[in-house]
Scaffold this active site. Structure first.
Site, PDB file in Angstrom:
ATOM      1  N   ARG A  69       0.838  -1.207   0.000  1.00  0.00           N
ATOM      2  CA  ARG A  69       0.000   0.000   0.000  1.00  0.00           C
ATOM      3  C   ARG A  69       0.860   1.239   0.000  1.00  0.00           C
ATOM      4  NH1 ARG A  69      -5.418  -1.121   3.457  1.00  0.00           N
ATOM      5  NH2 ARG A  69      -6.556  -0.773   1.531  1.00  0.00           N
TER       6      ARG A  69
ATOM      7  N   GLN B 283      -1.400   3.136  -5.504  1.00  0.00           N
ATOM      8  CA  GLN B 283      -2.788   3.444  -5.136  1.00  0.00           C
ATOM      9  C   GLN B 283      -3.786   3.098  -6.235  1.00  0.00           C
ATOM     10  OE1 GLN B 283      -2.192   7.487  -3.887  1.00  0.00           O
ATOM     11  NE2 GLN B 283      -2.741   7.002  -1.784  1.00  0.00           N
TER      12      GLN B 283
ATOM     13  N   ASP C 116      -4.874  -0.432  -5.977  1.00  0.00           N
ATOM     14  CA  ASP C 116      -5.264  -0.874  -4.647  1.00  0.00           C
ATOM     15  C   ASP C 116      -6.718  -1.328  -4.646  1.00  0.00           C
ATOM     16  OD1 ASP C 116      -5.723  -1.265  -2.007  1.00  0.00           O
ATOM     17  OD2 ASP C 116      -4.980   0.676  -1.339  1.00  0.00           O
TER      18      ASP C 116
ATOM     19  N   SER D 132      -8.752  -1.076  -1.357  1.00  0.00           N
ATOM     20  CA  SER D 132      -9.386   0.217  -1.115  1.00  0.00           C
ATOM     21  C   SER D 132     -10.648   0.362  -1.941  1.00  0.00           C
ATOM     22  CB  SER D 132      -8.427   1.364  -1.478  1.00  0.00           C
ATOM     23  OG  SER D 132      -7.576   1.653  -0.417  1.00  0.00           O
TER      24      SER D 132
ATOM     25  N   TYR E 139       5.195   6.675  21.071  1.00  0.00           N
ATOM     26  CA  TYR E 139       4.747   5.440  20.446  1.00  0.00           C
ATOM     27  C   TYR E 139       3.582   4.845  21.210  1.00  0.00           C
ATOM     28  CZ  TYR E 139       8.839   5.545  17.536  1.00  0.00           C
ATOM     29  OH  TYR E 139       9.766   5.918  16.620  1.00  0.00           O
TER      30      TYR E 139
HETATM   31  N1  LIG Z   1      -7.934   9.370  -0.729  1.00  0.00           N
HETATM   32  C1  LIG Z   1      -7.549   8.204  -0.241  1.00  0.00           C
HETATM   33  O1  LIG Z   1      -8.168   7.210  -0.480  1.00  0.00           O
HETATM   34  C2  LIG Z   1      -6.356   8.116   0.655  1.00  0.00           C
HETATM   35  C3  LIG Z   1      -6.303   7.110   1.631  1.00  0.00           C
HETATM   36  C4  LIG Z   1      -5.186   7.065   2.474  1.00  0.00           C
HETATM   37  C5  LIG Z   1      -4.146   7.990   2.291  1.00  0.00           C
HETATM   38  N2  LIG Z   1      -4.216   8.924   1.314  1.00  0.00           N
HETATM   39  C6  LIG Z   1      -3.113   9.883   1.163  1.00  0.00           C
HETATM   40  O2  LIG Z   1      -3.499  11.140   1.705  1.00  0.00           O
HETATM   41  C7  LIG Z   1      -2.856  12.183   0.981  1.00  0.00           C
HETATM   42  C8  LIG Z   1      -3.902  13.103   0.457  1.00  0.00           C
HETATM   43  O3  LIG Z   1      -3.331  14.290  -0.007  1.00  0.00           O
HETATM   44  P1  LIG Z   1      -3.902  15.697   0.376  1.00  0.00           P
HETATM   45  O4  LIG Z   1      -3.131  16.675  -0.427  1.00  0.00           O
HETATM   46  O5  LIG Z   1      -5.375  15.676   0.255  1.00  0.00           O
HETATM   47  O6  LIG Z   1      -3.623  15.842   1.922  1.00  0.00           O
HETATM   48  P2  LIG Z   1      -2.229  15.857   2.687  1.00  0.00           P
HETATM   49  O7  LIG Z   1      -1.106  15.683   1.779  1.00  0.00           O
HETATM   50  O8  LIG Z   1      -2.378  14.916   3.825  1.00  0.00           O
HETATM   51  O9  LIG Z   1      -2.133  17.346   3.221  1.00  0.00           O
HETATM   52  C9  LIG Z   1      -3.128  17.882   3.986  1.00  0.00           C
HETATM   53  C10 LIG Z   1      -2.658  19.241   4.423  1.00  0.00           C
HETATM   54  O10 LIG Z   1      -3.760  19.915   4.978  1.00  0.00           O
HETATM   55  C11 LIG Z   1      -3.292  20.758   5.998  1.00  0.00           C
HETATM   56  N3  LIG Z   1      -4.333  20.912   7.004  1.00  0.00           N
HETATM   57  C12 LIG Z   1      -4.725  20.036   7.951  1.00  0.00           C
HETATM   58  N4  LIG Z   1      -5.694  20.560   8.696  1.00  0.00           N
HETATM   59  C13 LIG Z   1      -5.937  21.796   8.218  1.00  0.00           C
HETATM   60  C14 LIG Z   1      -6.840  22.839   8.581  1.00  0.00           C
HETATM   61  N5  LIG Z   1      -7.705  22.710   9.600  1.00  0.00           N
HETATM   62  N6  LIG Z   1      -6.819  23.985   7.867  1.00  0.00           N
HETATM   63  C15 LIG Z   1      -5.946  24.125   6.842  1.00  0.00           C
HETATM   64  N7  LIG Z   1      -5.074  23.190   6.468  1.00  0.00           N
HETATM   65  C16 LIG Z   1      -5.073  22.020   7.152  1.00  0.00           C
HETATM   66  C17 LIG Z   1      -2.052  20.140   6.548  1.00  0.00           C
HETATM   67  O11 LIG Z   1      -1.057  21.158   6.693  1.00  0.00           O
HETATM   68  P3  LIG Z   1      -0.958  22.003   8.031  1.00  0.00           P
HETATM   69  O12 LIG Z   1      -0.839  21.023   9.146  1.00  0.00           O
HETATM   70  O13 LIG Z   1       0.196  22.893   7.804  1.00  0.00           O
HETATM   71  O14 LIG Z   1      -2.243  22.793   8.101  1.00  0.00           O
HETATM   72  C18 LIG Z   1      -1.610  19.145   5.474  1.00  0.00           C
HETATM   73  O15 LIG Z   1      -0.369  19.476   4.928  1.00  0.00           O
HETATM   74  C19 LIG Z   1      -2.064  11.539  -0.124  1.00  0.00           C
HETATM   75  O16 LIG Z   1      -0.753  11.356   0.288  1.00  0.00           O
HETATM   76  C20 LIG Z   1      -2.761  10.194  -0.272  1.00  0.00           C
HETATM   77  O17 LIG Z   1      -1.910   9.211  -0.781  1.00  0.00           O
HETATM   78  C21 LIG Z   1      -5.331   9.033   0.530  1.00  0.00           C
HETATM   79  N1  LIG Z   2      -0.885   4.503   1.162  1.00  0.00           N
HETATM   80  C1  LIG Z   2      -2.091   4.794   0.835  1.00  0.00           C
HETATM   81  O1  LIG Z   2      -2.256   5.694   0.093  1.00  0.00           O
HETATM   82  C2  LIG Z   2      -3.238   4.041   1.401  1.00  0.00           C
HETATM   83  C3  LIG Z   2      -4.187   3.439   0.591  1.00  0.00           C
HETATM   84  C4  LIG Z   2      -5.276   2.784   1.190  1.00  0.00           C
HETATM   85  C5  LIG Z   2      -5.386   2.756   2.568  1.00  0.00           C
HETATM   86  N2  LIG Z   2      -4.440   3.360   3.333  1.00  0.00           N
HETATM   87  C6  LIG Z   2      -4.532   3.378   4.782  1.00  0.00           C
HETATM   88  O2  LIG Z   2      -4.425   2.106   5.339  1.00  0.00           O
HETATM   89  C7  LIG Z   2      -5.206   2.030   6.482  1.00  0.00           C
HETATM   90  C8  LIG Z   2      -5.923   0.705   6.566  1.00  0.00           C
HETATM   91  O3  LIG Z   2      -6.996   0.692   5.670  1.00  0.00           O
HETATM   92  P1  LIG Z   2      -7.977  -0.569   5.504  1.00  0.00           P
HETATM   93  O4  LIG Z   2      -9.334  -0.063   5.335  1.00  0.00           O
HETATM   94  O5  LIG Z   2      -7.493  -1.462   4.430  1.00  0.00           O
HETATM   95  O6  LIG Z   2      -7.825  -1.284   6.894  1.00  0.00           O
HETATM   96  P2  LIG Z   2      -8.373  -2.718   7.374  1.00  0.00           P
HETATM   97  O7  LIG Z   2      -9.546  -3.084   6.536  1.00  0.00           O
HETATM   98  O8  LIG Z   2      -7.253  -3.641   7.425  1.00  0.00           O
HETATM   99  O9  LIG Z   2      -8.859  -2.385   8.859  1.00  0.00           O
HETATM  100  C9  LIG Z   2      -9.899  -1.528   9.133  1.00  0.00           C
HETATM  101  C10 LIG Z   2      -9.644  -0.692  10.339  1.00  0.00           C
HETATM  102  O10 LIG Z   2      -9.856  -1.439  11.514  1.00  0.00           O
HETATM  103  C11 LIG Z   2      -9.028  -0.980  12.512  1.00  0.00           C
HETATM  104  N3  LIG Z   2      -8.875  -1.905  13.646  1.00  0.00           N
HETATM  105  C12 LIG Z   2      -8.090  -3.009  13.753  1.00  0.00           C
HETATM  106  N4  LIG Z   2      -8.248  -3.574  14.966  1.00  0.00           N
HETATM  107  C13 LIG Z   2      -9.126  -2.825  15.659  1.00  0.00           C
HETATM  108  C14 LIG Z   2      -9.674  -2.870  16.959  1.00  0.00           C
HETATM  109  N5  LIG Z   2      -9.366  -3.847  17.820  1.00  0.00           N
HETATM  110  N6  LIG Z   2     -10.545  -1.914  17.331  1.00  0.00           N
HETATM  111  C15 LIG Z   2     -10.879  -0.916  16.465  1.00  0.00           C
HETATM  112  N7  LIG Z   2     -10.411  -0.838  15.243  1.00  0.00           N
HETATM  113  C16 LIG Z   2      -9.517  -1.763  14.817  1.00  0.00           C
HETATM  114  C17 LIG Z   2      -7.761  -0.684  11.801  1.00  0.00           C
HETATM  115  O11 LIG Z   2      -7.015   0.280  12.527  1.00  0.00           O
HETATM  116  C18 LIG Z   2      -8.259  -0.125  10.467  1.00  0.00           C
HETATM  117  O12 LIG Z   2      -8.379   1.291  10.532  1.00  0.00           O
HETATM  118  C19 LIG Z   2      -6.176   3.197   6.424  1.00  0.00           C
HETATM  119  O13 LIG Z   2      -5.884   4.091   7.462  1.00  0.00           O
HETATM  120  C20 LIG Z   2      -5.892   3.896   5.127  1.00  0.00           C
HETATM  121  O14 LIG Z   2      -5.837   5.303   5.249  1.00  0.00           O
HETATM  122  C21 LIG Z   2      -3.374   3.989   2.771  1.00  0.00           C
END
Ligand SMILES: NC(=O)c1ccc[n+]([C@@H]2O[C@H](COP(=O)([O-])OP(=O)(O)OC[C@H]3O[C@@H](n4cnc5c(N)ncnc54)[C@H](OP(=O)(O)O)[C@@H]3O)[C@@H](O)[C@H]2O)c1
Ligand SMILES: NC(=O)c1ccc[n+]([C@@H]2O[C@H](COP(=O)([O-])OP(=O)(O)OC[C@H]3O[C@@H](n4cnc5c(N)ncnc54)[C@H](O)[C@@H]3O)[C@@H](O)[C@H]2O)c1
Ligand SMILES: NC(=O)c1ccc[n+]([C@@H]2O[C@H](COP(=O)([O-])OP(=O)(O)OC[C@H]3O[C@@H](n4cnc5c(N)ncnc54)[C@H](OP(=O)(O)O)[C@@H]3O)[C@@H](O)[C@H]2O)c1
Ligand SMILES: NC(=O)c1ccc[n+]([C@@H]2O[C@H](COP(=O)([O-])OP(=O)(O)OC[C@H]3O[C@@H](n4cnc5c(N)ncnc54)[C@H](O)[C@@H]3O)[C@@H](O)[C@H]2O)c1
Lengths: 97, 367, 460, 367, 460, 97
Positions: D123, D128, D131, D134, D227
């Site tokens: 992941r 992505q 994925d 997701s 942690y």
């Molecule tokens: N969409 C999905 O399915 C998914 C799932 C998991 C992970 N992701 C990951 O999440 C990221 C998404 O990118 P993104 O550009 O949307 O978000 P991001 O890269 O996480 O950036 C969000 C920014 O918003 C700012 N922020 C947070 N709270 C704020 C507030 N109250 N007011 C103003 N600014 C605020 C933060 O900066 P400050 O703290 O400086 O304000 C932060 O830098 C990607 O890396 C993606 O891979 C996406």
């Molecule tokens: N790198 C990426 O861009 C990317 C892409 C997809 C998802 N993710 C992240 O990966 C994470 C996992 O996603 P998922 O939906 O596949 O997870 P998952 O389906 O494996 O698990 C679902 C959720 O259950 C929670 N969980 C496990 N044990 C628990 C407990 N005892 N009590 C309460 N909650 C518990 C986990 O913390 C997780 O949030 C998400 O936070 C998501 O943001 C990242």
């Protein structure tokens, strides 16, 4: 002489214009009343003319009336304005609690 | 009629399969008891709503033979056996389908029952609290959209994701009455693009007021003096043609078009269904009156031209909890209108609500 | 000493200006008024310090009379009689100017030795001062109901007579300026101006009076400034001119707020046709208000109840309403939303919209709960609702909505209704609520109205 | 391997009952064909999604024996018979349950198949678009809420009506991963009051970012250096007690808590279910790993203590249209990574995605 | 004639005031500038009409030289060099004042026959004029990079030296006022002021220069007003004082906008500690901006693309964003929303929020569609997005997000990023976009920032 | 005399204060430049002193320089301001289309 008086006039006018821009309706009447009190300043005219020597009974009577009028305008004006503003005072008290 | 003993109100158990609603809920039992009435509940009456008998007794009801109460409260129309259980002189309140189920009403008349149909309460402002059609239509409109979302093979909301963008579903609601508006609002909430249509042009604003677009078929039906005029046959055909064309643009069509006492108009033709995207859904709430869709088979799901056509007959009963609560409130308001301050039955037929709602045994009631 | 006086004068009018600035904002108004008053005291003291001042007894007499008359009058007047009091105070100010100008004429032998601009200024002051004095008296009389409030006019004679009077007064003035120094000219001028003042204000209806008073107030300011020029007194020039300028702006604002135009009002005084507008409203008067005023009322409330209806849905104003609610809450004001069971056009209509706008569920109040809260409510803000607030449902058995429970908004201290017109709602009937004295109407599309209120709230 | 003939990609028909998805949709067939690949579709492969074979051929695919293609695309793990149909040297892509279905993977290895499991794609950001966990979780989260709304005997949204006020449903989502967040967002849209919980405290902000409240059980699990530290047995018990208490406040509980490769944690105890309001609903998305609810019977609806506990095993397949579209896009991205510019298979095991996803036959692939 | 001149002067400064009012609003600024210029022409003409004017040749010579030098300089200067040009023009104005005061001293024999206040005013003008002239020259030199931009200071000597210089100048002035009329005093005064001007500006860093120029500008205005007092010229008094007053307010606004305090800056000139702040930013400078500026940029764009990210969701700013979008559209600006596939934290995160706020689906653009539109975009407004705009995804193979497609915001003419700090997003990496020259940062919670922008937009 | 000059001074100050209230940052520099041009009014001082007769070569030279300086200040100031305002002009043109 004249330039400066005119300048004063125009500048005062500008000030008057710019001071009043956006006034909520609720303040229209108090504001009118406040400006009304300020033009009671004519009192000064009466004071100067009488104080620096006006002869004759009629003149004196007229001036006393003028001064009385001016004073009423000033004193009454400010007091009435203050009462009108009661609503806003209340709030201040509340905020102070 | 009954003078000294307090009036008894019976809450019976519905016998029709799938009718999970109950006519009174404990909260409103309390209210009637406070008014001086005796409430008798048939054991198990609340089972469909998961209301245990104890909850009723805790609210002041007694368990017993509800069918012999002075006033019997029901949801669905009574079956023939049920009518037989009613003693003469009983006052019955419930949905009685007075316009379509003529025999049923005649049977009640014959049995000597004074019957009030919830459907027949005039829709005047004062009667809004008794308007069970509205309350159950609300439930139906909401459920219709859930059903459509369930059956649709696609998302309702738009989603832009890493695996591509999903466009929002397009939902059309035909007939913007209570159920139609609720359906529009619910579909909008779920993220769909919503459009509404009705024959009454004044509803356009109401459709917009729930965030939907108004489907303008472009046929002007305004005649002299601003009154709507009858459409010519040609115009009607043109209208149907345009509607059919419009329908093919939608993933989901919910129809609620009813004309009281008549067969429901056909709005969704087989041709329209054929034009719809594969996997689309039609939910026809007019099934009981014959349906708004040509392909509707009332009470069944049909798949035709890769489109699912559902026609649930009693959608409100599928959400018995709130449906019963709302219905119970409607019924209670009516009961209170039929009862005087001392808790005695007092049918005042000069009241337009009482007169309007009474579908059988009016003379007996007046006596 | 003159330097000190000069500085004191400057300080005085700086305080006037500062005070006036204060008077334009609700938070600073009270203080602003007193700051200006302090300025006035300083100006008076400075004048009394002028070298060579005499006649102290008479001065004291004049001031004494003024205080004895003015203070109790201002203290005792009822809140409802404030506008006529202002008219009266304004009038006496104008009278003072006229009197001083007259004495000036007498002591200078008709300005024989003075530069021409002094004569012009002084005569202008006399003319305006006299008009103001008599005009204000009429305004006072009308508002105090000593005179009938309806327009009194001479019909066709009105306009010619006014013109004759004006010409007479101006003619006298021109003669004096040209060098004729008979006192009778001055007296004719003052009298002609006096009658003119009466004639101009008499035909104006009671509803327009506040605007007229404000106009006379601005005129008096100008006359004071002219007097200042004549007496070479800078304090008078500045203060008078400020009042003249700010007074005209204010008159304009007031006229706008009342949906009237100044020329139309004045034309009425000159025999034009204006009276009609105020006439028709008479039987069922409606108070219309502005977004700015609504904002002030809301901002100074402690409890606000929003009553949404079908109009909010049609306007799709829910997001704007939510923003307004949040703003008020951030000012520490309690905000709730009274949801009538049949508001809108479908069950739960208001819920759908308010949930969409993310109004917290806790703020949504059912009818039975909120009805008991209206008596403690400062402002009930009715947004596009109509039938659900109609008292006819309680009082009029013939009304189609008789028997429907309603939201009891009229129990609150003040009601503001946002809708586009006076037209009726679903039930198609008139709503008496709109004509109640505590109700004011903010006309316009609900979304834009609420938007404006929000903007005004932000500026408070 | 194949040098001159273009690489063939097979789209097979899923055989497991209820698996209505298909691994490739016409839009993406086009894309692969443009890349120079031959796409072979098994007749009827798209039936579950209502995609007729003609739509595939129109997009450039041929109908034929998809099982003998060089690269076979599937959704569900192959059954034993299906594995038998694969020739040695085939590359297989699909959900293969590599962590739980150890025998299945072994069988593939034995059959000489090089298998890529969609679940095993690392992941990382770059992956992505592939994925599928997701994309399918998104579908599942959305459907879980529809299912709950369907089963609940009450309204989700608040409604103030002439027949009384209906309070909004309270929805709790346990596990705020992709499915959990989507469930929270969907429930909020429908008008419910939403609350989310997860063991990972950093998710609190994400829960709030979909308009939900964060359920704070008040147990601090922050150890040295920021942690998370292991909870003591006592703390764990305390946490479970508080969670149980909290659950009784909710009408609907959706659980999605998974720990990859392990049995799902039990979060909703029988006691918690007993405390829930009558007519409540639990939707347990972790059924396949044993369920998050003590009373869950994977794949069945159970009614216990007047609460309905659903545990759909393959929720994404119930909305096959978009689920397939998203999955197809994920698969296509992976295929494109496995193929070089000339359309030949080129497995680069130094790429962490390729290496991570390969669960069987890596040596063969490398050869 | 003098009456005409008087009136012309009044007209002139009324135009100055009116023009300045215009200069404070984007819509009226251009016109305001020309109105003020017309006022200036009228003032010059009026002065030339003064009875008894002579020395026409020399006057023509002076004006001629001025035009020949000034016009091309103003025309040719590069847009980037504007600030130093203003400094230069301001300086010569100050120089003119100082020279006139010197001549005044010479022609009146050290003000021997003049009232004291004239001497005071004239000497004040000389002092300030000289400081302004030399100080402005240094400011010019620094900005033009003739002098090094970094602070140049004498360390511990700085402060005593400045004080000595000031005392010397003031001492000379006092002596002159007291009656000593040796011209050397005047020359020493001018020289001491000159050195003081140099010494005070030299230690100020390049970043603070605009504020210093504005301050010197206000001072020059005051010196002009003083000169007006000395020459009894009302036009000078009014214009000079207006510049003095508005200049100080403006200086204050500028300092605030740059997060600097005027005392701190001036203290730097007097040897205090200030230079540090400008130093640390050097290596990776970030341009931070204000809501007002963002509003102006948006209002004057024709195409705006909003890029929402996780931060918008955290701040729950969707309703505010929608309101802003609507406002811009009502001004005829095209607005779209660029939705990155993984913006936020779940698939479709942005869709859910924007749908809740009722953003029309048509305005939501997928990444592939919008990326080609950025080059035609005037402003890309990044609201709480970070990783999805990070160019490292394209350029840096070692970055954890390498290979992810990104929104190509940096192709647009200007990028404004709304976030709370410089901290990183989900991927935990720095974003080069924030340091690009076309990017500016609007720091703060997204909801409040957007709210402020909306408010500013409404005031435009 | 003095009163009026002082009054003019104070009123002008007030006008200056009230004119500048809320200015967007983008307009700070043009506004500074505009006010800068206005204080070029010192040119008038030079004109009066020179025109009404200043004797002596040095005086004349100094005054010519002063006038030249003043003119540069005025002319350059207004022109530069206008150029700075280019951005806002553009928009007007667009709106006119
Ligand atoms: N969409 C999905 O399915 C998914 C799932 C998991 C992970 N992701 C990951 O999440 C990221 C998404 O990118 P993104 O550009 O949307 O978000 P991001 O890269 O996480 O950036 C969000 C920014 O918003 C700012 N922020 C947070 N709270 C704020 C507030 N109250 N007011 C103003 N600014 C605020 C933060 O900066 P400050 O703290 O400086 O304000 C932060 O830098 C990607 O890396 C993606 O891979 C996406
Ligand atoms: N790198 C990426 O861009 C990317 C892409 C997809 C998802 N993710 C992240 O990966 C994470 C996992 O996603 P998922 O939906 O596949 O997870 P998952 O389906 O494996 O698990 C679902 C959720 O259950 C929670 N969980 C496990 N044990 C628990 C407990 N005892 N009590 C309460 N909650 C518990 C986990 O913390 C997780 O949030 C998400 O936070 C998501 O943001 C990242
Ligand atoms: N809830 C239900 O289930 C249901 C169903 C059917 C009928 N009803 C009936 O509907 C009525 C509901 O009462 P209500 O008070 O909500 O509505 P209402 O009585 O119909 O009044 C709505 C008012 O909103 C105003 N309005 C319309 N558009 C507007 C806009 N864009 N901006 C501002 N104002 C606007 C209208 O006045 P202007 O034109 O002057 O602006 C109108 O008077 C009741 O009579 C009820 O019985 C309810
Ligand atoms: N007085 C009240 O307070 C009150 C209470 C409840 C409902 N109402 C009103 O009564 C009206 C009817 O409500 P309902 O839901 O019971 O209606 P319904 O169920 O009888 O009919 C549903 C809708 O179908 C429409 N329809 C009929 N024929 C059609 C056709 N050929 N094509 C398209 N549409 C067609 C009708 O116009 C109606 O809007 C509503 O407008 C509602 O506002 C009023």
């Amino acid at each position: 002489m004249l330039v400066e008086s005119l300048a004063v006039l125009v500048l005062a006018g500008f000030v008057g214009f710019t001071v009043i821009s956006k006034v909520p309706n609720t303040l229209h009447t108090p504001l009118m009343s406040g400006t009304n009190a300020i033009h009671g300043i004519v009192l000064l005219g009466g004071l100067v003319v009488l104080g620096l020597g006006a002869d004759g009974v009629l003149n004196k009577i007229l001036l006393v009336i003028a001064i009385a009028f001016g004073t009423i305008n000033v004193v009454g004006g400010f007091l009435v304005t203050d009462r009108m503003l009661g609503m806003f005072k209340q709030r201040k008290d509340r905020a102070d609690d | 009629m009954v003078e000294t003993v307090p009036l008894s109100v019976g809450v019976v158990r519905e016998s029709i399969p799938d009718e999970r609603r109950v006519a009174l809920v404990p909260k409103l039992v309390e209210r009637l008891v406070r008014r001086g009435l005796r409430v008798v509940v048939e054991p198990g009456a609340g089972a469909g709503v998961l209301l245990a008998d104890e909850l009723f007794t805790a609210a002041g009801a007694e368990l017993g033979d509800a069918w012999h109460a002075d006033l019997v409260l029901k949801v669905s129309p009574p079956t023939a056996e049920e009518v037989a259980r009613l003693k003469a002189g009983t006052v019955l309140i419930g949905f009685l389908k007075p316009l379509s189920d003529v025999e049923g009403v005649a049977a009640l008349e014959e049995a000597g029952v004074t019957a009030f149909a919830m459907e027949s309460i005039p829709r005047i402002t004062r009667a809004q609290a008794m308007d069970a059609l509205s309350s159950q239509s609300s439930v139906a409109g909401y459920r219709a959209v859930l059903l459509a979302a369930e059956r649709l093979t696609r998302f309702f909301p738009m989603l832009t994701t890493a695996a591509g963008t999903v466009p929002p579903a397009k939902v059309l609601v035909l007939g913007a009455g209570v159920a139609g508006l609720q359906a529009l609002a619910t579909a909008k909430r779920l993220g769909a693009r919503t459009t509404g249509y009705d024959v009454r042009p004044e509803v356009a604003d109401q459709v917009r007021s729930v965030g939907a677009q108004w489907l303008d078929l472009g046929i002007e039906a305004v005649g002299e003096g601003g009154y709507a005029r009858e459409l010519t046959e040609q115009e009607r055909a043109e209208q149907q043609r345009r509607l059919t064309e419009a329908i093919t643009q939608f993933d989901v069509v919910v129809t609620t078009a009813l004309v009281p006492g008549r067969k429901a108009p056909t709005l969704v033709t087989a041709e329209a269904v054929r034009g719809m995207p594969a996997g689309g859904v039609v939910v026809d709430l007019a099934g009981e009156s014959g349906g708004n869709c040509e392909l509707t088979e009332p009470g069944r799901d049909v798949v035709a031209h890769d489109v699912t056509i559902c026609s649930p007959l009693n959608l409100a009963a599928e959400m018995p909890g709130h449906a019963s609560e709302l219905y119970a409130r409607n019924v209670t308001e009516l009961v209170e209108l039929l009862v005087d301050a001392e808790g005695r039955l007092a049918l005042d037929f000069s009241d337009e609500i009482v007169a309007g709602a009474c579908v059988a045994g009016r003379e007996r009631g007046e006596s | 000493m003159t330097d000190l006086i000069a500085v004191l004068y400057i300080v005085a009018f700086a305080l006037f200006i500062y005070g006036l600035m204060g008077l334009t904002g609700p938070r600073t108004a009270v203080r602003g008024n007193w700051i200006a008053a302090v300025g006035m005291v300083i100006a008076v003291v400075a004048t009394l310090l002028t070298p060579g001042m005499g006649n102290w007894v008479l001065i004291a007499l004049g001031i004494g009379i003024g205080i004895v008359v003015g203070v109790p009058a201002a203290r005792r007047v009822k809140m409802t009689a404030m506008p006529q009091m202002v008219a009266l105070f304004n009038g006496v100010g104008g009278g003072a100017v006229a009197l001083i100008a007259w004495v000036e004429f007498r002591t200078t032998d008709g300005y024989s030795a003075e530069p021409r601009y002094i004569a012009i200024a002084s005569l202008f002051a006399a003319l305006i001062g006299s008009i103001s004095f008599w005009g204000s008296l009429i305004a006072f009389g009308k508002l105090q109901e000593i005179l009938p409030g309806r327009p009194i006019t001479l019909r066709a004679l009105q306009q010619p007579l006014n013109i004759v009077l004006l010409l007479a007064a101006v003619g006298c003035a021109v003669a004096v300026i040209a060098g004729v120094d008979a006192e009778v000219l001055m007296i004719v001028l003052l009298l002609a101006a006096a009658v003119l003042g009466l004639m101009v204000v008499l035909p104006i209806g009671g509803a327009d009076m506040p605007v007229v008073i404000s106009l006379l107030n601005a005129f008096t300011g100008l006359s004071a400034a002219a007097m200042g020029l004549a007496l070479d007194n800078t304090a008078l020039i500045v203060a008078g001119m400020i009042v003249g300028a700010s007074g005209s702006i204010l008159t304009n604002l007031m006229a706008k707020a009342m949906n009237r135009s100044i020329p139309a009002i004045v034309a009425g005084g000159f025999g034009g046709t204006t009276a009609v507008a105020s006439g028709t409203r008479e039987e069922r008067p409606v108070r219309s208000t502005t977004a700015a005023d609504t904002a002030v009322q809301l901002a100074y409330a402690s409890k606000v109840v929003v009553v949404p209806g079908y109009g909010m849905a049609v306007a799709q104003a829910q997001h704007a309403v939510r923003e307004m609610g949040q703003l008020l809450e951030s000012k520490g004001i309690s905000v709730s939303y009274a949801i009538h069971p049949v508001a809108g056009r479908m069950p739960g209509h208001m819920n759908v919209l308010l949930a969409e706008a993310d109004v917290p569920y806790e703020q949504l109040k059912e009818m039975d709960d909120i009805n008991s809260e209206f008596p403690q409510t400062d402002v009930a803000l009715v947004i596009g609702a109509n039938d659900v607030t109609n008292p006819a449902a309680r009082s009029d058995p013939n009304s189609p909505i008789y028997g429907m429970p309603i939201l009891d908004v009229s129990a609150s201290r003040s009601v503001i209704v946002l809708k586009r017109s006076m037209s009726s709602g679903f039930a198609g009937i008139d709503n008496d609520l709109f004509y109640e004295p505590r109700t004011s109407m903010l006309f316009g599309d609900a979304k834009s109205s609420v938007g404006e209120v929000v903007e005004e709230l932000k500026n408070l």
